[in-house]
Motif scaffolding. Structure first.
Motif, mmCIF file in Angstrom:
data_model
loop_
_atom_site.group_PDB
_atom_site.id
_atom_site.type_symbol
_atom_site.label_atom_id
_atom_site.label_comp_id
_atom_site.label_asym_id
_atom_site.label_seq_id
_atom_site.Cartn_x
_atom_site.Cartn_y
_atom_site.Cartn_z
ATOM 1 N N TRP A 115 0.849 -1.199 0.000
ATOM 2 C CA TRP A 115 0.000 0.000 0.000
ATOM 3 C C TRP A 115 0.882 1.245 0.000
ATOM 4 C CZ3 TRP A 115 -0.683 3.429 4.399
ATOM 5 C CH2 TRP A 115 -1.598 4.458 4.143
ATOM 6 N N LEU A 116 0.592 2.148 -0.923
ATOM 7 C CA LEU A 116 1.329 3.405 -1.032
ATOM 8 C C LEU A 116 0.385 4.437 -1.631
ATOM 9 C CD1 LEU A 116 3.957 5.111 -1.016
ATOM 10 C CD2 LEU A 116 4.530 4.070 -3.225
ATOM 11 N N GLN A 117 0.215 5.549 -0.944
ATOM 12 C CA GLN A 117 -0.720 6.581 -1.374
ATOM 13 C C GLN A 117 0.053 7.844 -1.722
ATOM 14 O OE1 GLN A 117 -3.660 7.870 1.612
ATOM 15 N NE2 GLN A 117 -5.250 7.334 0.136
ATOM 16 N N TRP A 118 -0.165 8.395 -2.925
ATOM 17 C CA TRP A 118 0.556 9.578 -3.364
ATOM 18 C C TRP A 118 -0.298 10.829 -3.181
ATOM 19 C CZ3 TRP A 118 5.492 9.418 -3.664
ATOM 20 C CH2 TRP A 118 6.149 8.255 -4.063
ATOM 21 N N GLY A 122 2.834 11.817 0.682
ATOM 22 C CA GLY A 122 1.809 10.797 0.725
ATOM 23 C C GLY A 122 1.862 9.996 2.000
ATOM 24 N N ALA A 123 1.429 8.747 1.918
ATOM 25 C CA ALA A 123 1.370 7.875 3.087
ATOM 26 C C ALA A 123 1.773 6.462 2.679
ATOM 27 C CB ALA A 123 -0.039 7.880 3.681
ATOM 28 N N VAL A 124 2.317 5.745 3.643
ATOM 29 C CA VAL A 124 2.742 4.364 3.426
ATOM 30 C C VAL A 124 2.730 3.667 4.779
ATOM 31 C CG1 VAL A 124 5.231 4.756 3.772
ATOM 32 C CG2 VAL A 124 4.478 2.952 2.200
ATOM 33 N N ALA A 153 -9.172 10.534 0.023
ATOM 34 C CA ALA A 153 -8.443 10.129 -1.175
ATOM 35 C C ALA A 153 -6.942 10.267 -0.991
ATOM 36 C CB ALA A 153 -8.900 10.950 -2.371
ATOM 37 N N MET A 154 -6.520 11.138 -0.080
ATOM 38 C CA MET A 154 -5.112 11.306 0.256
ATOM 39 C C MET A 154 -5.025 11.846 1.672
ATOM 40 S SD MET A 154 -3.944 14.710 -1.909
ATOM 41 C CE MET A 154 -4.265 13.861 -3.447
ATOM 42 N N PRO A 155 -3.899 11.683 2.344
ATOM 43 C CA PRO A 155 -3.788 12.149 3.724
ATOM 44 C C PRO A 155 -3.884 13.662 3.837
ATOM 45 C CG PRO A 155 -1.676 11.331 2.921
ATOM 46 C CD PRO A 155 -2.688 10.974 1.898
ATOM 47 N N VAL A 156 -4.439 14.104 4.970
ATOM 48 C CA VAL A 156 -4.584 15.520 5.288
ATOM 49 C C VAL A 156 -3.898 15.766 6.624
ATOM 50 C CG1 VAL A 156 -6.195 17.413 5.726
ATOM 51 C CG2 VAL A 156 -6.775 15.655 4.040
ATOM 52 N N LEU A 185 -5.466 9.837 7.795
ATOM 53 C CA LEU A 185 -5.253 9.099 6.553
ATOM 54 C C LEU A 185 -6.136 7.867 6.561
ATOM 55 C CD1 LEU A 185 -3.238 6.334 6.963
ATOM 56 C CD2 LEU A 185 -1.661 8.163 7.589
ATOM 57 N N SER A 186 -6.554 7.454 5.377
ATOM 58 C CA SER A 186 -7.399 6.271 5.227
ATOM 59 C C SER A 186 -6.554 5.094 4.764
ATOM 60 C CB SER A 186 -8.511 6.527 4.204
ATOM 61 O OG SER A 186 -9.448 7.467 4.699
ATOM 62 N N LEU A 187 -6.684 3.967 5.469
ATOM 63 C CA LEU A 187 -6.019 2.736 5.072
ATOM 64 C C LEU A 187 -6.850 2.023 4.005
ATOM 65 C CD1 LEU A 187 -4.880 1.404 8.567
ATOM 66 C CD2 LEU A 187 -3.559 2.748 6.923
ATOM 67 N N PRO A 188 -6.281 1.075 3.299
ATOM 68 C CA PRO A 188 -7.023 0.401 2.230
ATOM 69 C C PRO A 188 -8.304 -0.288 2.697
ATOM 70 C CG PRO A 188 -4.687 -0.053 2.017
ATOM 71 C CD PRO A 188 -4.862 0.658 3.317
#
Length: 663
Positions: free
Chosen positions: A333-336, A392-394, A509-512, A519-522
């Motif tokens: 999981w990786l969020q940009w 992003g988040a990871v 949709a992306m971390p704030v 942040l939202s996990l999958p």
């Protein structure tokens, strides 16, 4: 180092055979061919490829990257040479780099199309930083210093084997042929270093001679009758500065104490450098403290003055972005993209003015209205926000495991030992090797070098081996809260404690981030928080911290439908930090110097003993670049940051500061 906004080059491509720079009234290369000129002048003038044969590392420094043809010619020669060095490092300075679009145009018909496309794909954001681009699986490293060469040359720490002195003609661009730059070349030159340039101007030859080079004229390229070649042969050299000398250049193995983000990042880079690596972790699992959170953020910053903190955070964020893009195929999981909201709804004009003043490009940071930011978040926001496309988040545990798995594949030998707390270190007088001892005094493992990556848990080892005043370590308890439709259970401080009931969670949709973060996990879980309490050792979740996190979440996401209260669910971990809000990275000081103790570079160092710690809440952002600095300082490779930044992170800074203050 004082930075300035990067102004991209303006290139006139109307004559494809000789692209022109209007501001300088000169062409980028001879009409007879850019790569042919590079091979004759810069490779031939420096005795390449022959001189790098059999070398572990060969370092080139170029004073003007231009269109990148000298680099492409050097890379191609390295690739085609069966006797090539193991690693090629090409360090280049450019005040006016090309935009990605112009770079693509410059190499549309390149004789080396594959290499040109790889360069284009790796081309960095045009920020005033030292950008490290790894190619050929890391065996070719391009280090691009964007900014004025007069600012960058004194800031570089490297042992250079060959100088490519390139740039527009001395009469049209005298700044790049300044006597002070030649003096810096002498400072950076390795024994037997060479230099070459197409120019035979008197100021060039005199500058090289004054810097300790023996200078000769050779046949030039195409219509240019002569060129200059030189060999570094100084009459004397000053003694090396302790803080800029390789800590263990001949090391073959290393112990890393701690298996969180810091330890795993170091394991990856030191394995890549050919060392045998052993990781010793006190706990039963890797990533057991702050590195064990289910999700974490990475992003840069900006500030009007672009001081040490802004420069380091930007350099670290860009390095992290490059590393995570490389690892993306193996990360679950990786969020940009990341939004950092401002506190005032009226701040947008000031944000845009700050962005214009800093001159940072849109692929690094953008100033968005509340409406624009909300559209990216997928949830309405009331304040404008900074948007970091490369943030992003990871999952920190996933990243730790990915780094350790890569180290296990690439290292000559690799081992991770859990439940292996290190109580003491001992250095053997005869061999110079280090031993890690347990509480009973028994040897756990031995190596040529040690890197302390255990956070505040490494404090007793630091105290035993570091000269100067004690470090102002802080242990900070952090409580992360979660909102999830699924009850998850585990032990406190390791993963989630169970939620007593389900609660619907907003989806981002992306971390704030702002005052707190979300942040939202999958799986739909919303992670938010986190508290920060220094000196607090409570391992259990607290209702008061949960309420504080929820209140911050309301301010961060005002349009979200949030409950008045939540069941206690989340995770507790501890961060280590120091009050100046920078990590501690470098070799431990061995003694207080009798002179110039106010400057960290003059502090003698413990041979082979380094630390990477105090990553605070920015471990994801800081770990990649900090580990690269550890490897460079340990083995004597070119440093991936400027000297002033490295000195701001240096373990000797606490003693140097005390000496400056006179206390």
């Amino acid at each position: 180092m004082k930075t300035s906004p990067i102004v991209p080059a303006r290139v006139d491509f109307s004559d494809a055979a000789a692209p022109h720079a209007p501001e300088f009234g000169d062409v980028y290369h001879a009409r007879a061919g850019a790569l042919a000129q590079a091979r004759h002048v810069f490779l031939g003038g420096n005795g390449l490829p022959g001189r790098w044969a059999g070398r572990a590392r060969f370092v080139v420094l170029e004073t003007g990257f231009g269109l990148g043809n000298n680099f492409l010619a050097t890379w191609a020669a390295w690739r085609d040479d069966p006797a090539r060095c193991e690693r090629l490092v090409f360090l280049s300075i450019e005040k006016h780099p090309l935009t990605r679009e112009d770079l693509a145009r410059a190499h549309a018909a390149s004789p080396e199309p594959e290499l040109a496309q790889e360069l284009l794909a790796a081309w960095p954001a045009l920020t005033p930083n030292l950008h490290t681009l790894d190619l050929e699986g890391g065996r070719v490293r391009l280090m691009l210093a964007f900014g004025d060469a007069r600012d960058w040359m004194p800031e570089l720490v490297a042992s250079v084997d060959a100088f490519f002195l390139d740039g527009f003609a001395p009469a049209k661009n005298p700044e790049l042929w300044d006597e002070a730059l030649f003096k810096q070349a002498g400072r950076l030159a390795a024994p037997g270093a060479t230099a070459a340039t197409w120019s035979v101007a008197r100021r060039v030859r005199d500058g090289l001679q004054a810097a300790g080079f023996d200078v000769a004229k050779r046949p030039g390229f195409a219509s240019k009758g002569e060129m200059t070649a030189a060999v570094f042969a100084p009459r004397h050299r000053p003694a090396p500065v302790p803080g800029r000398t390789a800590i263990a250049a001949a090391a073959t193995d290393v112990l890393i104490i701690g298996a969180g983000l810091a330890g795993a990042a170091c394991a990856r880079v030191l394995s890549r450098e050919g060392l045998r690596v052993t990781v010793l972790e006190a706990g039963p699992t890797v990533a057991s403290q702050a590195s064990g959170n289910p999700g974490g953020l990475f992003h840069g910053t900006l500030h009007a003055e672009d001081g040490l903190h802004a420069r380091f955070n930007r350099a670290a964020a860009l390095a992290t972005e490059r590393e995570l893009r490389r690892l993306a195929p193996v990360l679950p999981w990786l969020q940009w993209g990341l939004l950092r909201v401002e506190r005032q709804a009226q701040a947008l004009d000031q944000m845009r003015a700050l962005l214009a003043q800093c001159g940072l490009p849109a692929d690094y940071v953008q100033a968005l209205s509340a409406e624009e930011a909300g559209a990216k978040a997928g949830l309405a926001l009331r304040q404008p926000a900074w948007y970091f496309p490369g943030g992003g988040a990871v999952s920190p545990p996933d990243l730790v495991n990915a780094w350790l798995a890569e180290a296990s594949r690439t290292a000559v030998a690799f081992d991770v030992r859990l439940n292996a707390p290190v109580a003491h270190l001992r250095r053997e007088d005869a061999s110079g090797r280090w031993s890690a001892l347990d509480g009973a005094g028994e040897v756990i493992a031995q190596a040529d070098a040690v890197v302390l990556c255990g956070g505040i848990g490494s404090a007793p080892l630091v105290s035993a081996w570091s000269a100067g005043p004690g470090w102002p370590w802080v242990s900070q308890r952090g409580q992360l809260s979660v909102m999830t439709p699924n009850a998850l259970s585990s032990a406190p401080g390791q993963a989630f404690q169970p939620a007593l009931e389900s609660a619907p969670s907003p989806s981002l949709a992306m971390p704030v981030a702002g005052l707190g973060y979300a942040l939202s996990l999958p799986d739909g879980t919303l992670c938010f928080g986190a508290s920060a309490d220094a000196g607090d050792e409570e391992p259990s979740l607290r209702a008061t911290d949960q309420a504080q996190n929820l209140e911050r979440l309301r301010l961060l996401l005002p349009s979200a439908d949030l409950p008045a209260s939540l069941p206690l669910a989340g995770r507790v971990g501890w961060r280590s930090l120091v009050p100046d809000r920078l990590p501690v990275v470098g070799a431990l000081p061995r003694a207080v110097p009798p002179q110039r103790a106010e400057q960290v570079r003059f502090w003698p160092r413990q041979p082979g003993l380094m630390v990477m710690g105090a990553l605070a809440s920015r471990g994801l952002t800081w770990a990649t670049l900090s580990a690269e600095l550890v490897a460079a300082q340990l083995l004597g490779a070119p440093w991936p940051v400027e000297a002033s930044l490295a000195e701001a992170l240096d373990p000797a800074r606490f003693g140097a500061k005390r000496c400056r203050s006179g206390s």
